[in-house]
Design an enzyme around this catalytic site. Sequence first.
Site, PDB file in Angstrom:
ATOM      1  N   LEU A 138      24.338 -27.199  35.708  1.00  0.00           N
ATOM      2  CA  LEU A 138      23.713 -28.346  36.376  1.00  0.00           C
ATOM      3  C   LEU A 138      22.368 -28.621  35.716  1.00  0.00           C
ATOM      4  O   LEU A 138      21.317 -28.196  36.212  1.00  0.00           O
ATOM      5  CB  LEU A 138      23.544 -28.063  37.865  1.00  0.00           C
ATOM      6  CG  LEU A 138      24.799 -28.212  38.710  1.00  0.00           C
ATOM      7  CD1 LEU A 138      24.484 -28.019  40.184  1.00  0.00           C
ATOM      8  CD2 LEU A 138      25.438 -29.579  38.504  1.00  0.00           C
ATOM      9  N   HIS A 139      22.420 -29.347  34.610  1.00  0.00           N
ATOM     10  CA  HIS A 139      21.220 -29.565  33.802  1.00  0.00           C
ATOM     11  C   HIS A 139      20.104 -30.269  34.583  1.00  0.00           C
ATOM     12  O   HIS A 139      19.009 -29.735  34.760  1.00  0.00           O
ATOM     13  CB  HIS A 139      21.569 -30.410  32.570  1.00  0.00           C
ATOM     14  CG  HIS A 139      22.683 -29.879  31.747  1.00  0.00           C
ATOM     15  ND1 HIS A 139      22.551 -28.784  30.917  1.00  0.00           N
ATOM     16  CD2 HIS A 139      23.971 -30.303  31.605  1.00  0.00           C
ATOM     17  CE1 HIS A 139      23.701 -28.555  30.304  1.00  0.00           C
ATOM     18  NE2 HIS A 139      24.570 -29.460  30.702  1.00  0.00           N
ATOM     19  N   ASP A 140      20.371 -31.490  35.008  1.00  0.00           N
ATOM     20  CA  ASP A 140      19.301 -32.361  35.509  1.00  0.00           C
ATOM     21  C   ASP A 140      18.653 -31.889  36.811  1.00  0.00           C
ATOM     22  O   ASP A 140      17.436 -32.052  36.981  1.00  0.00           O
ATOM     23  CB  ASP A 140      19.822 -33.790  35.657  1.00  0.00           C
ATOM     24  CG  ASP A 140      20.245 -34.394  34.318  1.00  0.00           C
ATOM     25  OD1 ASP A 140      19.834 -33.851  33.271  1.00  0.00           O
ATOM     26  OD2 ASP A 140      20.985 -35.387  34.312  1.00  0.00           O
ATOM     27  N   THR A 193      19.121 -24.446  31.621  1.00  0.00           N
ATOM     28  CA  THR A 193      20.162 -25.171  32.363  1.00  0.00           C
ATOM     29  C   THR A 193      21.542 -24.548  32.184  1.00  0.00           C
ATOM     30  O   THR A 193      22.381 -24.639  33.081  1.00  0.00           O
ATOM     31  CB  THR A 193      20.210 -26.664  31.981  1.00  0.00           C
ATOM     32  OG1 THR A 193      20.684 -26.826  30.643  1.00  0.00           O
ATOM     33  CG2 THR A 193      18.836 -27.309  32.117  1.00  0.00           C
TER      34      THR A 193
END
Length: 312
Positions: free
Chosen positions: A239-241, A192
């Site tokens: 933008l992890h998720d 991520t």
Amino acid sequence: MTRPIILDCDPGHDDAIAIILALSSDAFSPLAVTTSAGNQTPDKTLNNALRILTLLGRSDIPVAGGAVKPLARELIIADNVHGETGLDGPVLPDPSFAPQAMTAVELMALKIKQSQAPVTLVPTGPLTNIALLLATHPELHSNIEQIVLMGGAAGVGNWTPAAEFNIFVDPEAADMVFKAGIPITMCGLDVTHQAQVMDEDIARIRAIENPIAQCVADLLDFFILYHRDPKWGFTGAPLHDPCTIAWLLKPELFTAQQAWVGIETKGEHTQGMTVVDRYGLTGNQANATVLFDIDRAGFIDLLAQSLETYSR
């Protein structure tokens, strides 16, 4: 056939973008959105999920609030990242519909039981709700296809030197989930942190002329501010998720490895650490697909193209 999914989240800027990305695609059949405390307090994350779905015109998707605190610890929130509301930045509508009277675990259990095809769980917050679901409904494990989660890392932390935020908030829950025997894909910080959105990407998104793209651009304008701190060494904001949804839509964007992952629940300096056995040193059987690399340009293209669908 579309894949039935349940999004379990703690919105959160990147959670909101993950929801928007998921609901742009006809590859998924969204059964429910459930929320947990994490990026903000439980009342705010629940309200934020309702606000995002209201923006998207998706009041048909049932929403339920879940655990208000971790299994065995006091709640920690990330208001320093996501602001007072948890979604600071854009002007979002008030919810046009109410959450379900049942809990997140009850709603997930109902939808899994009713589903004709095995369900994919996509948790992008602390794993408290998922752990409670698995512990209280062992009869439903066989109708869960996989868990694709955002959390952990193979050797770097973002909340402590050793631990990623989602796992650190409730390591006992994460430990239960990783030991449950259900196929897991772990989208951790290794991947991520490469999925960064840059200023020019935000400009590209803002140029997409629909209200959803404008909302995402506003979310990113706020989210990137925290990540400009030189200590991170970022050019943009990770933008992890949304990486969870990108993996389900275009796994060819990623590199991955099967590995055993253990959760540290007791360490003095390492509580919440995901111990990833890349070299098979423990002899333990792999229990996760761990993502390590991403084609950043391809990821941004996927996000932009998905946002363009809201113009149709």
